[in-house]
Design an enzyme around this catalytic site. Structure first.
Site, PDB file in Angstrom:
ATOM      1  N   ARG A 121     -32.815  57.628   5.361  1.00  0.00           N
ATOM      2  CA  ARG A 121     -31.881  58.137   6.366  1.00  0.00           C
ATOM      3  C   ARG A 121     -31.673  57.188   7.535  1.00  0.00           C
ATOM      4  NH1 ARG A 121     -33.405  64.089   7.551  1.00  0.00           N
ATOM      5  NH2 ARG A 121     -31.177  64.296   7.790  1.00  0.00           N
ATOM      6  N   GLN A 127     -25.766  56.110   4.588  1.00  0.00           N
ATOM      7  CA  GLN A 127     -25.314  57.282   5.329  1.00  0.00           C
ATOM      8  C   GLN A 127     -24.333  58.140   4.538  1.00  0.00           C
ATOM      9  OE1 GLN A 127     -23.903  55.993   9.153  1.00  0.00           O
ATOM     10  NE2 GLN A 127     -25.956  55.578   9.932  1.00  0.00           N
ATOM     11  N   ASP A 130     -26.165  60.729   2.438  1.00  0.00           N
ATOM     12  CA  ASP A 130     -27.169  61.544   3.119  1.00  0.00           C
ATOM     13  C   ASP A 130     -26.782  63.022   3.122  1.00  0.00           C
ATOM     14  OD1 ASP A 130     -29.149  62.592   4.661  1.00  0.00           O
ATOM     15  OD2 ASP A 130     -28.805  61.310   6.407  1.00  0.00           O
ATOM     16  N   SER A 133     -28.300  65.356   5.925  1.00  0.00           N
ATOM     17  CA  SER A 133     -27.581  65.364   7.196  1.00  0.00           C
ATOM     18  C   SER A 133     -26.287  66.171   7.106  1.00  0.00           C
ATOM     19  CB  SER A 133     -27.263  63.930   7.633  1.00  0.00           C
ATOM     20  OG  SER A 133     -28.432  63.268   8.040  1.00  0.00           O
ATOM     21  N   TYR A 231     -38.513  60.385  11.996  1.00  0.00           N
ATOM     22  CA  TYR A 231     -39.188  61.670  12.130  1.00  0.00           C
ATOM     23  C   TYR A 231     -40.261  61.571  13.206  1.00  0.00           C
ATOM     24  CZ  TYR A 231     -37.010  63.013   7.716  1.00  0.00           C
ATOM     25  OH  TYR A 231     -36.107  63.301   6.735  1.00  0.00           O
TER      26      TYR A 231
END
Length: 399
Positions: A121, A127, A130, A133, A231
């Protein structure tokens, strides 16, 4: 040699479609023949005719399960997984860490498993793939709509002939994609919004979308809990205890709390204890986007259910909210899955290269070998204290 076949499979109880009709064009352009299970798009209001109009053929479930490339939204039932074998690739949100047995069996049978949860990610070129998301963004939006439906007052400030109605005070816990979308949606609807996250960069993002950053005794804004891959790192026991105590005190000042903190491959962090929810006023609302089989961010939440505590607080276990906005969620997911499929193909056929960064993340099994730690029998990572998906469930929730 006949063109390889991509099959679009439905999942029982799932309203989203793995591929929208416009996505058929992309797969056919990549050299694939496309089969769509009859009725696979119905939950998102796509008819079989919509798909055939783009050059796909409709087929039975058995025919789709025999395709070279099988596309799904969420994991198919175990009986379907048992039918996969060598030369076949399954692509979807497979949740390999949850009940890995059926996926492990498919892996041992020789099927290639590509789990969209593994898309790197923080990698810019990934992207478009993803899905965590994209689905988290839908869920974050819908979380505020659900909260507004359950709330017993107005979200915005209203001035009427009968007097002034104050705006709702709304707290968002976790500033990944879902949390930031919830903040933005609540802000547009006129609520007074406050956000919280343990990562310094996320706190900056909270302020950038028009919300205040939660300040309360015991929540150290100087603490850097950023971890790898965007994260949060695992909090220590003392940090978790201080965090929960501080949030319990702060939550009583809000009318609505949206919980959107998730961790990769582990149970979600507990942020609002039952005591914290009890401190909220009667009529307050908690929407828990992390609620699932392994717990949630709010202790009283029950996955898929709306309950009311003895103190009159409505708690909504909403771990699958993206599926309640099936048209928008399907359009986004279809773009994700077609982008990943294009990346997996070489000359129209899946060509696995585990040295390539994106494939190394998404390929959970190949060539009879389980590659994902959960499928290979590795222990689950410990729960983290306030980790928030940088790009989600996904906040995936999920997806």
């Amino acid at each position: 040699m006949a063109d390889p076949v991509a099959g679009v499979l439905s999942t029982p109880g799932e309203r989203r479609a793995a591929l929208v009709p416009a996505g058929v064009d992309a797969l056919r352009g990549a050299g694939l023949r496309v089969l769509v299970e009859r009725g696979a798009g119905a939950g998102a209001r796509y008819t079989d005719r919509d798909y055939t109009g783009h050059g796909a053929a409709t087929a039975s479930r058995d025919e789709v399960l025999a395709a070279d490339l099988v596309l799904c939204v969420t994991r198919p039932p175990a009986a379907d997984l048992a039918r996969l074998g060598p030369g076949q690739t399954l692509v979807g949100l497979l949740r390999p860490a949850e009940d890995p047995g059926p996926l492990r069996a498919a892996a041992e049978a020789g099927a290639t498993l590509a789990a969209l949860e593994g898309v790197p990610r923080t990698l810019g070129r990934a992207q478009a793939m993803d899905a965590l998301s994209s689905q988290a963004s839908v869920a974050g939006y819908k979380a505020v709509i659900e909260a507004a439906r359950a709330y017993d007052g107005y979200l915005p400030l209203l001035m009427t002939a009968a007097g002034v109605a104050r705006p709702a005070r709304l707290l968002v816990l976790g500033a990944g994609v879902a949390g930031l979308q919830a903040i933005a949606t609540a802000h547009r609807l006129g609520a007074v919004v406050t956000g919280y996250d343990v990562r310094p960069e996320a706190r900056e993002e909270i302020a950038s979308v028009g919300a205040s950053v939660l300040e309360a005794e015991g929540l150290d804004r100087g603490m850097d809990a950023a971890g790898q891959g965007g994260y949060a790192r695992a909090l220590t026991g003392d940090e978790r205890a201080a965090q929960r105590a501080a949030l319990a005190g702060a939550a009583s000042g809000f009318d609505i709390a949206v919980c959107a903190a998730l961790v990769p491959a582990g149970p979600p962090p507990l942020l609002l204890t039952a005591e914290a929810v009890d401190r909220m006023r009667p009529g307050a609302v908690v929407v828990d986007l992390a609620a699932g089989p392994r717990g949630g961010n709010a202790e009283p939440s029950v996955p898929g259910r709306r309950i009311q505590t003895e103190g009159g607080v409505t708690v909504i276990g909403a771990g699958e909210l993206a599926a309640t906005v099936p048209r928008a969620a399907s359009e986004a997911y279809s773009r994700n899955i077609t982008a990943l499929v294009a990346h997996l193909l070489d000359g129209g056929r899946v060509a696995v290269d585990l040295e390539e960064e994106i494939q190394a993340g998404v390929v959970a099994a190949h060539g009879g070998r389980a590659l994902h730690p959960a499928l290979a029998g590795a222990p689950e990572p410990p729960a983290q204290g306030a980790a928030t998906a940088a790009g989600t469930g996904e906040d995936h929730g999920s997806p």
